[in-house]
Design a protein around this motif. Structure first.
Motif, PDB file in Angstrom:
ATOM      1  N   SER A  71       0.809  -1.229   0.000  1.00  0.00           N
ATOM      2  CA  SER A  71       0.000   0.000   0.000  1.00  0.00           C
ATOM      3  C   SER A  71       0.833   1.265   0.000  1.00  0.00           C
ATOM      4  CB  SER A  71      -0.956   0.008   1.201  1.00  0.00           C
ATOM      5  OG  SER A  71      -0.222   0.022   2.413  1.00  0.00           O
ATOM      6  N   LEU A  72       2.114   1.157   0.375  1.00  0.00           N
ATOM      7  CA  LEU A  72       2.993   2.333   0.359  1.00  0.00           C
ATOM      8  C   LEU A  72       3.817   2.410  -0.940  1.00  0.00           C
ATOM      9  CD1 LEU A  72       4.164   2.356   4.067  1.00  0.00           C
ATOM     10  CD2 LEU A  72       2.798   4.106   2.942  1.00  0.00           C
ATOM     11  N   LYS A  83      -6.248   7.216   4.115  1.00  0.00           N
ATOM     12  CA  LYS A  83      -5.322   6.151   4.511  1.00  0.00           C
ATOM     13  C   LYS A  83      -4.384   6.651   5.621  1.00  0.00           C
ATOM     14  CE  LYS A  83      -4.239   2.860   1.895  1.00  0.00           C
ATOM     15  NZ  LYS A  83      -4.494   1.383   1.880  1.00  0.00           N
ATOM     16  N   SER A 137      -3.899   5.277   9.473  1.00  0.00           N
ATOM     17  CA  SER A 137      -2.568   4.925   9.995  1.00  0.00           C
ATOM     18  C   SER A 137      -2.273   5.675  11.285  1.00  0.00           C
ATOM     19  CB  SER A 137      -1.491   5.227   8.953  1.00  0.00           C
ATOM     20  OG  SER A 137      -1.624   4.388   7.830  1.00  0.00           O
ATOM     21  N   GLU A 158       0.559   4.163  13.448  1.00  0.00           N
ATOM     22  CA  GLU A 158       1.572   3.878  12.425  1.00  0.00           C
ATOM     23  C   GLU A 158       1.984   5.210  11.808  1.00  0.00           C
ATOM     24  OE1 GLU A 158      -0.722   1.304   9.965  1.00  0.00           O
ATOM     25  OE2 GLU A 158      -0.456  -0.453  11.267  1.00  0.00           O
ATOM     26  N   GLU A 186       4.816   6.623  10.742  1.00  0.00           N
ATOM     27  CA  GLU A 186       5.659   6.738   9.539  1.00  0.00           C
ATOM     28  C   GLU A 186       4.820   6.505   8.281  1.00  0.00           C
ATOM     29  OE1 GLU A 186       9.786   4.953   7.603  1.00  0.00           O
ATOM     30  OE2 GLU A 186       9.214   4.392   9.639  1.00  0.00           O
ATOM     31  N   ASN A 187       3.912   5.518   8.364  1.00  0.00           N
ATOM     32  CA  ASN A 187       3.018   5.277   7.227  1.00  0.00           C
ATOM     33  C   ASN A 187       2.128   6.485   6.976  1.00  0.00           C
ATOM     34  OD1 ASN A 187       4.109   2.754   7.093  1.00  0.00           O
ATOM     35  ND2 ASN A 187       2.283   1.640   7.710  1.00  0.00           N
ATOM     36  N   ASN A 200       3.940   9.212   5.201  1.00  0.00           N
ATOM     37  CA  ASN A 200       4.099   8.926   3.765  1.00  0.00           C
ATOM     38  C   ASN A 200       2.813   9.207   2.997  1.00  0.00           C
ATOM     39  OD1 ASN A 200       6.832   8.085   3.640  1.00  0.00           O
ATOM     40  ND2 ASN A 200       6.284   6.102   4.504  1.00  0.00           N
ATOM     41  N   TYR A 201       1.684   8.808   3.561  1.00  0.00           N
ATOM     42  CA  TYR A 201       0.398   9.034   2.881  1.00  0.00           C
ATOM     43  C   TYR A 201       0.101  10.530   2.758  1.00  0.00           C
ATOM     44  CZ  TYR A 201      -0.842   4.059   3.232  1.00  0.00           C
ATOM     45  OH  TYR A 201      -0.891   2.694   3.100  1.00  0.00           O
TER      46      TYR A 201
END
Length: 294
Positions: A125-126, A164, A168, A173, A175-176, A179-180
């Motif tokens: 997903s990333l 998303k 996260s 989460e 770090e995720n 990124n999103y």
């Protein structure tokens, strides 16, 4: 038409009581540029009825028919058969000089890559490879034909990524989530909500400089009239950064935009108290008490 203002040009054409051959052909060209191909073909059919031997009309008619047939065929492959085959079809069509200036095919390719991304499993997903390609093609489509709302497609991808990121964050989460949010902002820099959530994330990890920057970006030029909650959070960033004049400014904006915003009034009273401005500190405490007494 010469100024590329096709919507206004078509409005002017529609205001004419009768259209001669020249006006009908202009109407066709306007609608062709706007990629309203079915409507454009109506004018072309009328022209061919009066002048069936006209080579230019015939060639243009064949091109319109080809565009519609080729797009519908590739779109059918995408919807009903296989996304990978559809990508190959759209890319092959775009290698043709007659079709490479038509935004519709870039839109189709953008849609295909977005669908390809949706087929990835959760562990990927990333991986933004396919979304990058989707956005790239939507941007090309927009540059060719700004009359179509292709930027809305890009914004929808940013909204998807922001959601998303929110999920996260709730799952811790971070770090995720980062990124999103960053990818959502890369695609749609002016999407306020992605910037606000990024600010919240930076607040959570106590990076107040970056939080303030994100909130400012999300608020844009009209910060003074922005969301009171974001203005309050921005004020709190500046308190943590010991930029008290800026903190007061944003707390005041928040109170102006939401007159009974007790949290902002209390925060502002605290700043004044810290600065030993007891009169103003008392003023805002009394203002809070007046809300409570109502």
């Amino acid at each position: 038409y010469d100024d590329n203002n096709y919507t206004e040009a078509y409005f002017e054409i529609n205001n004419l009581e009768e259209l001669n051959e020249e006006c009908k052909f202009l109407a066709f060209n306007i609608l062709f540029k706007m990629e309203s191909f079915n409507e454009a073909k109506i004018y072309l059919d009328q022209l061919l009825q009066t002048d069936p031997g006209n080579l230019e009309y015939t060639n243009q008619s064949n091109l319109v028919i080809r565009i519609l047939q080729e797009y519908n065929a590739a779109k059918y492959t995408l919807d009903k058969i296989d996304v990978n085959e559809a990508i190959v079809e759209f890319e092959k069509l775009l290698s043709n000089p007659d079709l490479s200036s038509v935004s519709l095919f870039y839109n189709g390719l953008g849609l295909a890559y977005k669908k390809k991304d949706q087929e990835l499993d959760a562990s990927s997903s990333l991986d933004f490879t396919f979304l990058d390609l989707s956005v790239k093609n939507y941007k090309i489509a927009h540059n060719i034909n700004p009359n179509k709302n292709y930027n809305e497609e890009i914004l929808n991808i940013s909204k998807f990524l922001t959601n998303k990121g929110k999920s996260s964050m709730k799952a811790d989460e971070l770090e995720n989530a980062l990124n999103y949010f960053n990818k959502a902002i890369e695609y749609s820099p002016n999407y306020s909500l992605a910037n606000f959530y990024l600010g919240n994330l930076y607040m959570k990890i106590q990076d107040y400089e970056l939080a303030a920057e994100s909130y400012q970006t999300g608020l844009g030029k009209a910060a003074k009239d922005g969301n009171p909650k974001i203005l309050y959070l921005l004020g709190q960033c500046y308190v943590r950064l010991e930029k008290f004049e800026l903190a007061k400014q944003y707390f005041e904006y928040a109170i102006t935009n939401k007159s009974d915003y007790t949290k902002a009034e209390f925060a502002l009273a605290n700043v004044y108290f810290f600065q030993q401005d007891y009169n103003n500190a008392e003023k805002y405490i009394k203002q809070i008490l007046s809300h409570d007494s109502k």
